[in-house]
Design an enzyme around this catalytic site. Structure first.
Site, PDB file in Angstrom:
ATOM      1  N   SER A 119       0.837  -1.190   0.000  1.00  0.00           N
ATOM      2  CA  SER A 119       0.000   0.000   0.000  1.00  0.00           C
ATOM      3  C   SER A 119       0.877   1.248   0.000  1.00  0.00           C
ATOM      4  CB  SER A 119      -0.966  -0.047   1.197  1.00  0.00           C
ATOM      5  OG  SER A 119      -1.976   0.929   1.079  1.00  0.00           O
ATOM      6  N   GLU A 214      -1.766  -2.803  -8.144  1.00  0.00           N
ATOM      7  CA  GLU A 214      -2.990  -3.018  -7.379  1.00  0.00           C
ATOM      8  C   GLU A 214      -3.350  -1.683  -6.754  1.00  0.00           C
ATOM      9  OE1 GLU A 214      -3.491  -3.281  -3.694  1.00  0.00           O
ATOM     10  OE2 GLU A 214      -1.581  -2.271  -3.439  1.00  0.00           O
ATOM     11  N   HIS A 279      -4.643  -5.456  -1.544  1.00  0.00           N
ATOM     12  CA  HIS A 279      -5.561  -5.186  -0.440  1.00  0.00           C
ATOM     13  C   HIS A 279      -6.705  -6.185  -0.332  1.00  0.00           C
ATOM     14  CE1 HIS A 279      -3.590  -1.249  -0.866  1.00  0.00           C
ATOM     15  NE2 HIS A 279      -3.980  -0.993   0.367  1.00  0.00           N
TER      16      HIS A 279
END
Length: 318
Positions: A119, A214, A279
């Site tokens: 992330s 992502e 995630h």
């Protein structure tokens, strides 16, 4: 085109009894979740220690303490010879604010150690690659739901840290664009990669690499903006292949899939979707900075040549 993504120095495996440090370079950390995560690390036979400022807060509310303190925690944990690996507690936001305050000379001098996160931690993965030359692990973080609540995610990280020679596949999905490609893995959260463009130490290009992408919580039109920025900047020119993970809370996947095909299909390289990192559920651990093979027809991303000792061709075992 000359490859712009070199293979990086890989750390050796962890062993039972190793001390590992938990840091919080991004958002604030819930103490109960941190304690639960430390318990899982101890179950693996590791000895986790918590950096001094992990539970700090910042007046802005969305940071785990002051930028300099978060940077100091990372520097000191990584440079500590008694620490065998550094794991992030969570993502959120904040890595961009502290990345330039890390003592990267001290990090380089310490040599390669496993560094884990994803992330917002994408910013730090890129910094380890560009400023230290070390491979890292895109994987679940100690105080997050994927690590605490999903045994498959924990097992994927455990294997990557303690038994890397057993990892024969880095993900299994399906072809969005057919073909086969080899290259060195890089990437992470798409919006953070776009945000890095134009910064002093940014990677100039993904040419020759296998790019992992992502994201979370970005509506399709915002993902369109992110991918279009990567395209317009020329950053994707010459990329060897693209591995797509999860797009949690980004809208109906049919819409996201159509956007990914629209923006990435014209590159003329293999693209594999739904590989299980990011995630979404499962949160598989994928090493960044290592040679790999992307086979869209088989729907797989796999190490190019895993070594029996798990260190890869560019590192030394412990």
């Amino acid at each position: 085109m000359t490859a712009a993504v070199p293979a990086l120095v890989r750390p050796g495996r962890l062993r039972p009894g190793d001390r590992v440090a938990v840091v919080a370079p991004c958002g604030p950390v819930a103490e109960d979740r941190l304690l639960a995560g430390l318990g899982h690390l101890r179950e693996w036979g590791l000895d986790p220690v918590v950096a001094p400022h992990v539970l700090d807060t910042h007046p802005l509310g969305h940071l785990a303490g002051a930028d300099r303190d978060r940077a100091r925690d990372l520097t000191e944990a990584y440079a500590d010879p008694s620490v065998a690996a550094v794991l992030c507690a969570r993502g959120g936001y904040g890595a961009q604010r502290m990345v330039d305050l890390v003592d990267w000379a001290a990090v380089r001098a310490a040599g390669p150690k496993p560094f884990v996160g994803f992330s917002d931690v994408t910013v730090l993965h890129e910094a380890f690659a560009r400023r230290a030359g070390f491979a890292t692990l895109h994987g679940p973080m100690t105080a997050t739901a994927s690590f605490l609540d999903e045994p498959a995610a924990r097992e994927s990280l455990r294997a990557a840290l303690l038994a890397p020679e057993t990892v024969r596949a880095l993900g299994r999905g399906r072809a969005l664009v057919p073909g086969r490609a080899e290259g060195v893995t890089l990437g992470g959260c798409a919006s953070l990669l776009a945000a890095e463009l134009g910064t002093p130490h940014a990677r100039p290009s993904a040419a020759g690499g296998l790019l992992l992408l992502e994201d979370v919580g970005e509506e399709p039109y915002r993902l369109d903006r992110v991918l279009t920025q990567l395209l317009r900047s020329g950053w994707l020119d010459g990329v060897a292949g693209i591995a797509l993970g999860s797009w949690a809370e980004c809208g109906p996947y049919e819409e996201v899939r159509a956007l990914l095909a629209d923006r990435l299909g014209g590159l003329g390289v293999p693209v594999v979707e739904e590989l299980g990192f990011g995630h979404g559920p499962g949160a598989l651990t994928v090493p960044l900075g290592v040679p790999a093979v992307l086979d869209a027809d088989a729907g797989t991303l796999a190490p190019a040549a895993p070594d029996p000792d798990g260190t890869g061709p560019h590192g030394a075992g412990r």
